[in-house]
Design a protein around this motif. Structure first.
Motif, PDB file in Angstrom:
ATOM      1  N   UNK A 188      79.907 -92.392 -15.124  1.00 52.66           N
ATOM      2  CA  UNK A 188      80.338 -91.003 -14.969  1.00 52.66           C
ATOM      3  C   UNK A 188      79.187 -90.235 -14.343  1.00 52.66           C
ATOM      4  N   UNK A 189      79.422 -89.657 -13.193  1.00 52.66           N
ATOM      5  CA  UNK A 189      78.380 -88.924 -12.466  1.00 52.66           C
ATOM      6  C   UNK A 189      78.700 -87.440 -12.526  1.00 52.66           C
ATOM      7  N   UNK A 190      77.717 -86.658 -12.926  1.00 52.16           N
ATOM      8  CA  UNK A 190      77.882 -85.212 -12.961  1.00 52.16           C
ATOM      9  C   UNK A 190      76.770 -84.581 -12.118  1.00 52.16           C
ATOM     10  N   UNK A 191      77.103 -83.512 -11.442  1.00 51.09           N
ATOM     11  CA  UNK A 191      76.123 -82.819 -10.599  1.00 51.09           C
ATOM     12  C   UNK A 191      76.176 -81.329 -10.864  1.00 51.09           C
ATOM     13  N   UNK A 192      75.042 -80.702 -10.664  1.00 49.79           N
ATOM     14  CA  UNK A 192      74.978 -79.261 -10.849  1.00 49.79           C
ATOM     15  C   UNK A 192      75.551 -78.595  -9.598  1.00 49.79           C
ATOM     16  N   UNK A 193      76.612 -77.848  -9.785  1.00 50.50           N
ATOM     17  CA  UNK A 193      77.268 -77.189  -8.676  1.00 50.50           C
ATOM     18  C   UNK A 193      77.895 -75.905  -9.199  1.00 50.50           C
ATOM     19  N   UNK A 194      77.759 -74.813  -8.477  1.00 52.92           N
ATOM     20  CA  UNK A 194      78.355 -73.565  -8.961  1.00 52.92           C
ATOM     21  C   UNK A 194      79.872 -73.644  -8.975  1.00 52.92           C
ATOM     22  N   UNK A 195      80.464 -73.073 -10.010  1.00 53.76           N
ATOM     23  CA  UNK A 195      81.914 -73.005 -10.072  1.00 53.76           C
ATOM     24  C   UNK A 195      82.424 -71.983  -9.071  1.00 53.76           C
ATOM     25  N   UNK A 196      83.611 -72.191  -8.571  1.00 50.03           N
ATOM     26  CA  UNK A 196      84.166 -71.300  -7.562  1.00 50.03           C
ATOM     27  C   UNK A 196      85.399 -70.595  -8.076  1.00 50.03           C
ATOM     28  N   UNK A 197      85.614 -69.403  -7.517  1.00 51.10           N
ATOM     29  CA  UNK A 197      86.814 -68.656  -7.821  1.00 51.10           C
ATOM     30  C   UNK A 197      87.967 -69.219  -6.993  1.00 51.10           C
ATOM     31  N   UNK A 198      89.221 -68.841  -7.316  1.00 56.20           N
ATOM     32  CA  UNK A 198      90.356 -69.327  -6.528  1.00 56.20           C
ATOM     33  C   UNK A 198      90.269 -69.015  -5.045  1.00 56.20           C
ATOM     34  N   UNK A 199      89.509 -67.952  -4.696  1.00 52.16           N
ATOM     35  CA  UNK A 199      89.386 -67.612  -3.273  1.00 52.16           C
ATOM     36  C   UNK A 199      88.307 -68.417  -2.573  1.00 52.16           C
ATOM     37  N   UNK A 200      87.667 -69.353  -3.328  1.00 54.04           N
ATOM     38  CA  UNK A 200      86.664 -70.218  -2.726  1.00 54.04           C
ATOM     39  C   UNK A 200      85.261 -69.664  -2.769  1.00 54.04           C
TER      40      UNK A 200
END
Length: 423
Positions: free
Chosen positions: A402-414
C-alpha cells in the motif's frame, strides 16, 4: 492406514444385520440406565425444570453436564465396544467418555420429556458409517440427535468448550447412524456441514504515524469450533494468557509490542469468544521520503502453499467449510492519500469464493474481504484448479504494498484547498 484415501481398507466382520445390532445396543443402553434418584438429583442441579422451553432445558442440561462430568478421550474401539458403562459411574465418579456423556444426556432429556436418539459416527474423511457394512467396528464416537420445535440438533459431548448443538469440524459432514424410536434398527443420516457457523471475524483499526509506526486495536471474534483454542485459556494462569496475547501480536509483525488485551467471558458457551489486542508496531510502514510511505496489510497473510502442485493425482481435503471476514481501517497521516491499484482481487465459483474491496475517503483507508469455503473435498481437475486459482489470488493480494503519498486534497472544482464537510 484407516483414514487414507490412497490405500484401500479391508474390513472383516461377523455376518449380521443392523436390526440385530440395534437390538443389542438397545438392551445395553437400557442396562446402563442411571438410578432414578441420582438422575433426578442431577436434573435438579441443572435448573432445567424452570426453563421456559425444551431448547432451553436441553441447553441447561448440556451445560451442567460438560461442567460436572470430566471428559475422557476414549473412543468406542479403545473402550472395548459400544456397550456404555453404567451411567451411575458418570454421576458419582464425575468422569466419562463421549458415549457415557451422550447416554447421560439422553436419559436426562427423556426424564424431561424431550425425545433424543443415540447414535455413532466416524470422521468425515473416511465417509462415516457405511450402511452396507453392519458392524459396530465402524463406531468410533457417540453422537446424540434431537428435534426441538422443528429444528434438528446434534451433540457429541466430546468438547467442554463448545455450546449445545455444535460439533467439531471432524464430525461435520460425516455419515452417522442413530437408533430408531422403536430401538429395533438404525437410521443413517449425513450430518450437515458447518458453513457460515464456522465463522471468524476480525475488525482492526490502525493509526499510521508520520514516523511509520502503527497503533493497532485488533478485535477477533470466533464462532464455531474455532473458539475452542481461546476458551482453553480459562484454565491458564494470567502470565500464560499474557504470553499468548503477545504471541498473537508477534504473528502479525515481529516488531509488534503488546500494550494490553481483553477476553470475553470464556464460561459463557452461548456467546462467541472475542479477543481484543492493543499493540504498537514500530516501523510498520517504510518512509521512502517526507512525502512518500509504503506498507503491507500485515493482517492479511494468505498463502497458496496447499495448492503448490499444478495438478493433483489424488483429491485434496480442506478441514471444514467456513467463512472468514476481515475489516481493516487505516487512519493515514495528515495530508497523505492512497495511490490506487489498477486491479481487483476476487474469485467466485461454486465451491469457494473470495471478495475484497479497498476504498479511500479523506484520511481513512478501509480494506474488507470475505473468504468462503463451501466444499471440503476437491477432486483432481476442475475442482482443484478452482481451489488453486482462488488461493493464488489471495496470496497475490497479501504480497501487495500500500503506497501513500502526501498530496493536497482538492475541491470538486479541481482547486487545492480543504474539502467541504459531507452533508
Amino acid at each position: 492406514p484407516p483414514a487414507s484415501r490412497i490405500f484401500p481398507r479391508v474390513m472383516a466382520y461377523p455376518a449380521s444385520a443392523w436390526s440385530e445390532l440395534a437390538g443389542e445396543f438397545s438392551r445395553a443402553l437400557a442396562k446402563a440406565a442411571p438410578t432414578p434418584a441420582l438422575l433426578d438429583a442431577f436434573i435438579a442441579e441443572t435448573g432445567a425444570a424452570s426453563a421456559s422451553n425444551d431448547l432451553a432445558k436441553a441447553a441447561a442440561v448440556y451445560d451442567r453436564l460438560v461442567r460436572r462430568v470430566r471428559f475422557l478421550s476414549i473412543g468406542c474401539p479403545a473402550a472395548g465396544g459400544v456397550e456404555p458403562v453404567k451411567i451411575d459411574v458418570a454421576l458419582t465418579k464425575r468422569y466419562g467418555n463421549s458415549l457415557a456423556r451422550v447416554a447421560l444426556l439422553h436419559f436426562a432429556l427423556e426424564r424431561l420429556g424431550i425425545d433424543s436418539r443415540v447414535g455413532f459416527m466416524q470422521g468425515w474423511d473416511v465417509s462415516g458409517i457405511n450402511a452396507e457394512i453392519p458392524s459396530f467396528g465402524q463406531a468410533v464416537a457417540a453422537i446424540l440427535r434431537l428435534e426441538i420445535d422443528g429444528r434438528t440438533f446434534y451433540t457429541a459431548c466430546d468438547n467442554d468448550y463448545l455450546p449445545f448443538g455444535m460439533l467439531d469440524t471432524d464430525a461435520q459432514g460425516t455419515t452417522a447412524c442413530f437408533l430408531t424410536a422403536s430401538g429395533t434398527d438404525f437410521a443413517f443420516e449425513r450430518i450437515p456441514e458447518g458453513g457460515a457457523a464456522n465463522r471468524t471475524e476480525r475488525h482492526i483499526f490502525v493509526q499510521v504515524g508520520a514516523d511509520g509506526s502503527m497503533d493497532v486495536r485488533d478485535v477477533r471474534t470466533v464462532h464455531g469450533p474455532g473458539q475452542t483454542a481461546l476458551r482453553g485459556l480459562k484454565a491458564a494462569k494470567e502470565q500464560e494468557r499474557q504470553n499468548f496475547a503477545e504471541q498473537m501480536a508477534k504473528r502479525v509483525h515481529p516488531k509488534a509490542k503488546l500494550s494490553g488485551y481483553t477476553l470475553s467471558d470464556l464460561d459463557d458457551l452461548n456467546a462467541p469468544v472475542t479477543l481484543v489486542l492493543n499493540y504498537r508496531i514500530t516501523d510498520g510502514a517504510i518512509r521512502a521520503s517526507e512525502d512518500l510511505m509504503a506498507f503491507r496489510n500485515h493482517w492479511i497473510s494468505y498463502n497458496s502453499r496447499s495448492a503448490g502442485l499444478a495438478t493433483r493425482t489424488y483429491p485434496l481435503d480442506y478441514y471444514a467449510t467456513e467463512e472468514t471476514v476481515n475489516t481493516v481501517v487505516f487512519e493515514l497521516p495528515e495530508g497523505f492519500r492512497w495511490v490506487p491499484w489498477n486491479r481487483g482481487y476476487t474469485w467466485t465459483c461454486g465451491c469457494l469464493s473470495y471478495e475484497s474491496t479497498l476504498t479511500h475517503h479523506r484520511q481513512t483507508l478501509q480494506f474488507t474481504d470475505r473468504f468462503r469455503v463451501s466444499r471440503k473435498t476437491y477432486m483432481p481437475g476442475n475442482d482443484y484448479a478452482h481451489y488453486r486459482n482462488c488461493l493464488q489470488t489471495m496470496a497475490e493480494l497479501a504480497k501487495q504494498w500500500l503506497i501513500i503519498e502526501r498530496k493536497p486534497f482538492t475541491q470538486p472544482n479541481g482547486l487545492n484547498g480543504p474539502v467541504a464537510p459531507d452533508p
